[in-house]
Motif scaffolding. Structure first.
Motif, PDB file in Angstrom:
ATOM      1  N   GLU A 185       2.083 -13.463  -4.644  1.00 32.86           N
ATOM      2  CA  GLU A 185       2.409 -12.436  -3.636  1.00 32.86           C
ATOM      3  C   GLU A 185       1.583 -11.183  -3.882  1.00 32.86           C
ATOM      4  O   GLU A 185       1.002 -10.616  -2.946  1.00 32.86           O
ATOM      5  N   ASP A 186       1.524 -10.779  -5.149  1.00 39.68           N
ATOM      6  CA  ASP A 186       0.740  -9.579  -5.455  1.00 39.68           C
ATOM      7  C   ASP A 186      -0.739  -9.809  -5.183  1.00 39.68           C
ATOM      8  O   ASP A 186      -1.452  -8.907  -4.744  1.00 39.68           O
ATOM      9  N   LEU A 187      -1.187 -11.055  -5.436  1.00 46.36           N
ATOM     10  CA  LEU A 187      -2.583 -11.384  -5.145  1.00 46.36           C
ATOM     11  C   LEU A 187      -2.878 -11.215  -3.652  1.00 46.36           C
ATOM     12  O   LEU A 187      -3.897 -10.623  -3.265  1.00 46.36           O
ATOM     13  N   VAL A 188      -1.976 -11.701  -2.808  1.00 47.52           N
ATOM     14  CA  VAL A 188      -2.224 -11.613  -1.367  1.00 47.52           C
ATOM     15  C   VAL A 188      -2.217 -10.160  -0.896  1.00 47.52           C
ATOM     16  O   VAL A 188      -3.076  -9.732  -0.117  1.00 47.52           O
ATOM     17  N   ARG A 189      -1.272  -9.358  -1.414  1.00 48.40           N
ATOM     18  CA  ARG A 189      -1.266  -7.927  -1.081  1.00 48.40           C
ATOM     19  C   ARG A 189      -2.588  -7.289  -1.492  1.00 48.40           C
ATOM     20  O   ARG A 189      -3.182  -6.500  -0.753  1.00 48.40           O
ATOM     21  N   ASP A 190      -3.018  -7.649  -2.699  1.00 53.30           N
ATOM     22  CA  ASP A 190      -4.242  -7.064  -3.244  1.00 53.30           C
ATOM     23  C   ASP A 190      -5.456  -7.448  -2.388  1.00 53.30           C
ATOM     24  O   ASP A 190      -6.296  -6.601  -2.060  1.00 53.30           O
ATOM     25  N   LEU A 191      -5.534  -8.724  -1.999  1.00 58.42           N
ATOM     26  CA  LEU A 191      -6.654  -9.163  -1.159  1.00 58.42           C
ATOM     27  C   LEU A 191      -6.647  -8.423   0.172  1.00 58.42           C
ATOM     28  O   LEU A 191      -7.684  -7.999   0.684  1.00 58.42           O
ATOM     29  N   TYR A 211       9.012  -7.907   1.077  1.00 63.27           N
ATOM     30  CA  TYR A 211       8.142  -7.415   0.014  1.00 63.27           C
ATOM     31  C   TYR A 211       6.689  -7.354   0.474  1.00 63.27           C
ATOM     32  O   TYR A 211       5.959  -6.429   0.155  1.00 63.27           O
ATOM     33  N   LEU A 212       6.265  -8.351   1.248  1.00 62.32           N
ATOM     34  CA  LEU A 212       4.852  -8.452   1.602  1.00 62.32           C
ATOM     35  C   LEU A 212       4.463  -7.670   2.853  1.00 62.32           C
ATOM     36  O   LEU A 212       3.408  -7.060   2.903  1.00 62.32           O
ATOM     37  N   GLY A 213       5.307  -7.718   3.865  1.00 61.87           N
ATOM     38  CA  GLY A 213       4.829  -7.352   5.196  1.00 61.87           C
ATOM     39  C   GLY A 213       4.953  -5.877   5.538  1.00 61.87           C
ATOM     40  O   GLY A 213       5.674  -5.105   4.903  1.00 61.87           O
ATOM     41  N   GLN A 214       4.219  -5.513   6.605  1.00 62.86           N
ATOM     42  CA  GLN A 214       4.436  -4.218   7.233  1.00 62.86           C
ATOM     43  C   GLN A 214       5.433  -4.392   8.362  1.00 62.86           C
ATOM     44  O   GLN A 214       5.910  -3.424   8.932  1.00 62.86           O
ATOM     45  N   ARG A 215       5.683  -5.654   8.667  1.00 67.76           N
ATOM     46  CA  ARG A 215       6.484  -5.961   9.835  1.00 67.76           C
ATOM     47  C   ARG A 215       7.022  -7.379   9.649  1.00 67.76           C
ATOM     48  O   ARG A 215       6.321  -8.230   9.100  1.00 67.76           O
ATOM     49  N   VAL A 216       8.255  -7.597  10.078  1.00 68.57           N
ATOM     50  CA  VAL A 216       8.816  -8.938   9.969  1.00 68.57           C
ATOM     51  C   VAL A 216       9.270  -9.409  11.350  1.00 68.57           C
ATOM     52  O   VAL A 216      10.023  -8.711  12.037  1.00 68.57           O
ATOM     53  N   VAL A 217       8.763 -10.574  11.752  1.00 72.25           N
ATOM     54  CA  VAL A 217       9.151 -11.161  13.025  1.00 72.25           C
ATOM     55  C   VAL A 217      10.106 -12.314  12.727  1.00 72.25           C
ATOM     56  O   VAL A 217       9.793 -13.178  11.923  1.00 72.25           O
ATOM     57  N   VAL A 218      11.272 -12.290  13.348  1.00 71.65           N
ATOM     58  CA  VAL A 218      12.258 -13.338  13.099  1.00 71.65           C
ATOM     59  C   VAL A 218      12.302 -14.287  14.288  1.00 71.65           C
ATOM     60  O   VAL A 218      12.520 -13.860  15.419  1.00 71.65           O
ATOM     61  N   ARG A 237       1.975   0.964  -1.555  1.00 72.53           N
ATOM     62  CA  ARG A 237       1.878   0.412  -2.916  1.00 72.53           C
ATOM     63  C   ARG A 237       3.224  -0.178  -3.306  1.00 72.53           C
ATOM     64  O   ARG A 237       4.228   0.527  -3.332  1.00 72.53           O
ATOM     65  N   ARG A 238       3.237  -1.455  -3.574  1.00 68.47           N
ATOM     66  CA  ARG A 238       4.510  -2.103  -3.886  1.00 68.47           C
ATOM     67  C   ARG A 238       4.397  -2.794  -5.235  1.00 68.47           C
ATOM     68  O   ARG A 238       3.318  -3.205  -5.637  1.00 68.47           O
ATOM     69  N   ASP A 239       5.519  -2.903  -5.927  1.00 73.29           N
ATOM     70  CA  ASP A 239       5.480  -3.753  -7.107  1.00 73.29           C
ATOM     71  C   ASP A 239       6.800  -4.485  -7.247  1.00 73.29           C
ATOM     72  O   ASP A 239       7.822  -4.055  -6.715  1.00 73.29           O
ATOM     73  N   GLN A 240       6.732  -5.589  -7.949  1.00 73.56           N
ATOM     74  CA  GLN A 240       7.841  -6.536  -7.947  1.00 73.56           C
ATOM     75  C   GLN A 240       9.160  -5.921  -8.415  1.00 73.56           C
ATOM     76  O   GLN A 240      10.215  -6.300  -7.920  1.00 73.56           O
ATOM     77  N   VAL A 241       9.101  -4.953  -9.334  1.00 72.42           N
ATOM     78  CA  VAL A 241      10.355  -4.431  -9.869  1.00 72.42           C
ATOM     79  C   VAL A 241      10.922  -3.306  -8.996  1.00 72.42           C
ATOM     80  O   VAL A 241      12.018  -3.427  -8.444  1.00 72.42           O
ATOM     81  N   THR A 242      10.128  -2.245  -8.804  1.00 76.25           N
ATOM     82  CA  THR A 242      10.713  -1.090  -8.116  1.00 76.25           C
ATOM     83  C   THR A 242      10.891  -1.334  -6.620  1.00 76.25           C
ATOM     84  O   THR A 242      11.889  -0.928  -6.040  1.00 76.25           O
ATOM     85  N   THR A 243       9.946  -2.024  -6.003  1.00 71.13           N
ATOM     86  CA  THR A 243      10.066  -2.244  -4.566  1.00 71.13           C
ATOM     87  C   THR A 243      11.320  -3.051  -4.234  1.00 71.13           C
ATOM     88  O   THR A 243      12.084  -2.706  -3.332  1.00 71.13           O
ATOM     89  N   ARG A 244      11.531  -4.084  -5.011  1.00 69.55           N
ATOM     90  CA  ARG A 244      12.683  -4.943  -4.720  1.00 69.55           C
ATOM     91  C   ARG A 244      14.012  -4.255  -5.014  1.00 69.55           C
ATOM     92  O   ARG A 244      15.066  -4.731  -4.581  1.00 69.55           O
ATOM     93  N   ALA A 245      13.954  -3.150  -5.787  1.00 72.86           N
ATOM     94  CA  ALA A 245      15.191  -2.417  -6.078  1.00 72.86           C
ATOM     95  C   ALA A 245      15.408  -1.266  -5.102  1.00 72.86           C
ATOM     96  O   ALA A 245      16.489  -0.684  -5.050  1.00 72.86           O
ATOM     97  N   ALA A 246      14.372  -0.953  -4.296  1.00 70.07           N
ATOM     98  CA  ALA A 246      14.479   0.194  -3.388  1.00 70.07           C
ATOM     99  C   ALA A 246      15.569  -0.036  -2.348  1.00 70.07           C
ATOM    100  O   ALA A 246      15.789  -1.168  -1.909  1.00 70.07           O
TER     101      ALA A 246
END
Ligand SMILES: Nc1ncnc2c1ncn2[C@@H]1O[C@H](COP(=O)(O)OP(=O)(O)OP(=O)(O)O)[C@@H](O)[C@H]1O
Ligand SMILES: [Mg+2]
Lengths: 266, 286
Positions: A185-191, A211-218, A237-246
Motif C-alpha cells: 500500500e505504501d509502495l503504491v502511494r509512493d509511486l 488509507y489509500l484514496g483521495q476518494r472512495v466510490v462505493v 502524507r499518510r502512514d500506517q500507524v498514525t493515519t489509521r488512528a486518526a
C-alpha cells in the motif's frame, strides 16, 4: 479532498452511463448498473463494494478489455474501444498474470516490447522500474521463485515501466499477508506521488480504500450502480500507524461500513 | 475491516505466500525418490530381459529361438556397414517425417486453437482423417508421391501429426484468459503474442504431443519401408522374416526397441532443457 499539485501529464478518466450485462445461457445477467463517474487527472480513487457488485466488470471496461453493454468510457477525452495506450492494469492474481516462462526482467520488458525502444534502453528502464518497486536483485529469477508479495511488486513494475498515465488495480493485494500488504500500500502511494499517475484502485477492504484514496466510490449490488462517492478528508502524507488512528479515518470507515452493509442488503 | 473474508492479521500471517525455501527433508526425500526411480526405471527392463533369457534358454522352437542366440546374431547382423546402409536412412526418414509433422501440427494446431469457428468447421474432416489407419494410407500416398524418400517421409508425417495437432489445439485453447488480458493490455503484435504467450503457454502440451508423435514415427517409418523399399530397418526385418532368418529378424526387433528407448531419452533431454521453466514452476518430476 486534499488537492496536491500533480504533474500535468496524467490523464483523466470519465464514465458516462457505463453499465453491463453478461450473457448467461443466452439471457442477459445484469452485472453493473449504469455508472457515471469523472476521475480527474492525477486523482487516487478507490472503488469498493460487496462481492459481485461489478467492480471487476467496471475496471475491465475502463481498461478496454470489455465492451460495456451501455455507455462510454473516455480516457483523456477519447472514447475507449480497446486497451488504450498509456493505461496499465494490475490484476488480483499475480500468479496468473506473470508468465512463468519468463524471468522477472523479461516479464517487465513485455510492456516495452512494442515501444520501439532499443534493447539497451529497455534494459535500463526495466532495471529502474524494479528499483522503484524495491526489487533490485531479482532480475534473473523466475516469478515462481519469488514470494507472493515480490511477485505483485514485479507486476507493478511491469505496469509502471512504460510510464502509463493511468494505473488500474483490481484487488491487487487481496492474496498477500497483512505486513506485505501494508508495505505494498505504501509502495503504491509512493509511486503515485512520484509518477504522473491517475490511480483507480479496487478493493474489498474498507480500511485499505480509506488509507489509500483521495476518494472512495462505493458500488452496490447490481443493478444499484454507485451507492456513495465520498472524499477522503485525510492529509496527503499518510502512514500506517498514525493515519489509521486518526479520527477522520475511523469516522469515514464507520460511515463506509454502514454503506456496505446496506449495499449487501440490496 | 474486510467485506468478504475477514482475515485477521494472525490468519493472514499463517496464510502468507508459499515460501520458496525448501524444507530440510526435501533433499533426502528427493534422493530416495531418485534411487527408487532408477531402480524401477532400469530394473524393470532388465528383469524382463532376464525373464525372456531364462524362458527361452532351452527353446527349440524355430520361430522363438533362445535370446542368447538372438543376441549373438545381433552382433553379426548389425555391423557398422549395415547400420550405415539400413539404420541410418531409416533414422533420417524418421526425423524428417517427425520434423514435418511437428511443424505442420503446431502451425495448424495454433491456427485451429485460436479460431474457435475453424475448429468447429474442421471438426468432422479431422475426425474422418484421423479414423483412417495410417498403414492404409501408404498405397494411396505411393500413388501420388511414388516410392522414394518423399513418400516415406510423408507417411511418417501423416501418421504422427495427430497427437501434435490435437495437443497443440488443446494447449492453445486452455491458455488462461487472464494471460490473454495481460497481453491485450500490453499492446503486443500478433507475432509477439505468438512468441511470448501462445507457444510458451502451450509448450508443455505441445511437448506431450511431440513425445507421442516420436514413438509413432518409429512405427510409421518401419511400416513405410515394408512397401517397395531398397533399404531401411523395416525392409531388413521384412527380408529376414521372408527368408526365415528368424534370429536376425528378432535382433532387428530388438534394435527397434533400443532405438525407441534412445529416441525417448533424447527427446526428454531436449524437453527438460526447453521447458526448464515448467519443470521448475510445477515441480514436476519425470
Ligand atoms: N464472465 C461472466 N459471465 C457471466 N457473468 C459474470 C461474468 N463475470 C462476472 N459475472 C457476474 O457479474 C457480476 C459482477 O461480477 P464482478 O466480477 O464484476 O464482481 P466483483 O465486484 O468484481 O466481485 P468480486 O469482489 O467477487 O471480485 C456477478 O454477479 C458475476 O456473477
Ligand atoms: Mg472482482
Amino acid at each position: 479532498m486534499s488537492a496536491e499539485p500533480r504533474p500535468p501529464t496524467a490523464s483523466g478518466l470519465s464514465l458516462d452511463g457505463v453499465g453491463h450485462d453478461y450473457l448467461r445461457d443466452g439471457r442477459p445477467v445484469p452485472a453493473l448498473a449504469p455508472v457515471s463517474l469523472d476521475i480527474p487527472a492525477g486523482q487516487f480513487a478507490c472503488v469498493i463494494g460487496p462481492s459481485g457488485s461489478g467492480k471487476t466488470t467496471l475496471v475491465r471496461a475502463m481498461a478496454g478489455l470489455l465492451r460495456p453493454s451501455r455507455g462510454t468510457v473516455r480516457v483523456g477525452g477519447a472514447p475507449v474501444t480497446g486497451p488504450p495506450t498509456g493505461l496499465a492494469m494490475v490484476h488480483q492474481e499475480y500468479g496468473r498474470s506473470l508468465f512463468p516462462w519468463k524471468t522477472v526482467r523479461d516479464n517487465v520488458d513485455l510492456a516495452l516490447l512494442n515501444s520501439g525502444r532499443g534493447q539497451r534502453d529497455r534494459r535500463a528502464a526495466v532495471t529502474e522500474a524494479l528499483h522503484l518497486v524495491g526489487l533490485p536483485d531479482v532480475e534473473r529469477a523466475y516469478p515462481w521463485q519469488l514470494s507472493g508479495g515480490m511477485q505483485q511488486r514485479v507486476a507493478i513494475a511491469r505496469a509502471v515501466v512504460a510510464q502509463p498515465r493511468i494505473l488500474l488495480m483490481d484487488e491487487p493485494f487481496a492474496a498477500v499477508d497483512a505486513q506485505t500488504r501494508a508495505d505494498l500500500e505504501d509502495l503504491v502511494r509512493d509511486l503515485w506521488h512520484r509518477l504522473p499517475l491517475t490511480v483507480v484502485f479496487v478493493t474489498h477492504d474498507i480500511d485499505e480504500s480509506v488509507y489509500l484514496g483521495q476518494r472512495v466510490v462505493v458500488l452496490g449490488r447490481p443493478p444499484a450502480g454507485v451507492r456513495a462517492d465520498v472524499p477522503v478528508p485525510l492529509p496527503d502524507r499518510r502512514d500506517q500507524v498514525t493515519t489509521r488512528a486518526a479520527v477522520e479515518f475511523t469516522d469515514l470507515r464507520a460511515e463506509l461500513y454502514g454503506q456496505i452493509a446496506a449495499a449487501k442488503l440490496g | 475491516m474486510v467485506i468478504r473474508e475477514l482475515p485477521s492479521a494472525a490468519t493472514d500471517l499463517t496464510e502468507g505466500p508459499a515460501s520458496d525455501a525448501p524444507p530440510r527433508t526435501v533433499g533426502r526425500r528427493r534422493l530416495r525418490r531418485a534411487v527408487v526411480g532408477t531402480a524401477l526405471f532400469a530394473g524393470l527392463p532388465a528383469a524382463l530381459f532376464a525373464l525372456w533369457w531364462a524362458l527361452s534358454a532351452g527353446s527349440t522352437s524355430f520361430f522363438f529361438p533362445p535370446l542368447s542366440r538372438i543376441v549373438d546374431t545381433f552382433g553379426t547382423t548389425w555391423t557398422p556397414t549395415r547400420i550405415g546402409q539400413d539404420v541410418l536412412p531409416s533414422l533420417v526418414r524418421l526425423l524428417a517425417g517427425f520434423a514435418l509433422a511437428g511443424v505442420v501440427g503446431i502451425a495448424l494446431g495454433v491456427l485451429i486453437g485460436s479460431v474457435p469457428r475453424l475448429a468447429w468447421a474442421l471438426g468432422p474432416t479431422l475426425a474422418f482423417l484421423r479414423a483412417v489407419p495410417p498403414p492404409l494410407l501408404v498405397p494411396a500416398i505411393m500413388l501420388v508421391l511414388g516410392i522414394g524418400d518423399g513418400m516415406r517421409i510423408t507417411v511418417v508425417a501423416v501418421g504422427c501429426v495427430w497427437p501434435v495437432l490435437l495437443n497443440t489445439v488443446d494447449g492453445v485453447r486452455s491458455i488462461d484468459p487472464l494471460a490473454r488480458d495481460t497481453v491485450a493490455g500490453l499492446h503486443l503484435s500478433a507475432v509477439q503474442r505468438l512468441r511470448h504467450l501462445v507457444l510458451p503457454a502451450a509448450g508443455p502440451r505441445i511437448a506431450a504431443g511431440l513425445e507421442q508423435a516420436l514413438s509413432l514415427a518409429l512405427v510409421m517409418v518401419v511400416i513405410s519401408e515394408m512397401f517397395a523399399a531398397r533399404d531401411g530397418l523395416g525392409r531388413s526385418i521384412l527380408v529376414f522374416s521372408q527368408t526365415f532368418a528368424i534370429p536376425a529378424m528378432w535382433s532387428g526387433i530388438l534394435l527397434l526397441g533400443v532405438l525407441g528407448i534412445l529416441l525417448a531419452f533424447g527427446f526428454r533431454a531436449v524437453q527438460r532443457w526447453a521447458l526448464a521453466w515448467w519443470f521448475g514452476a510445477t515441480g514436476a518430476v519425470r
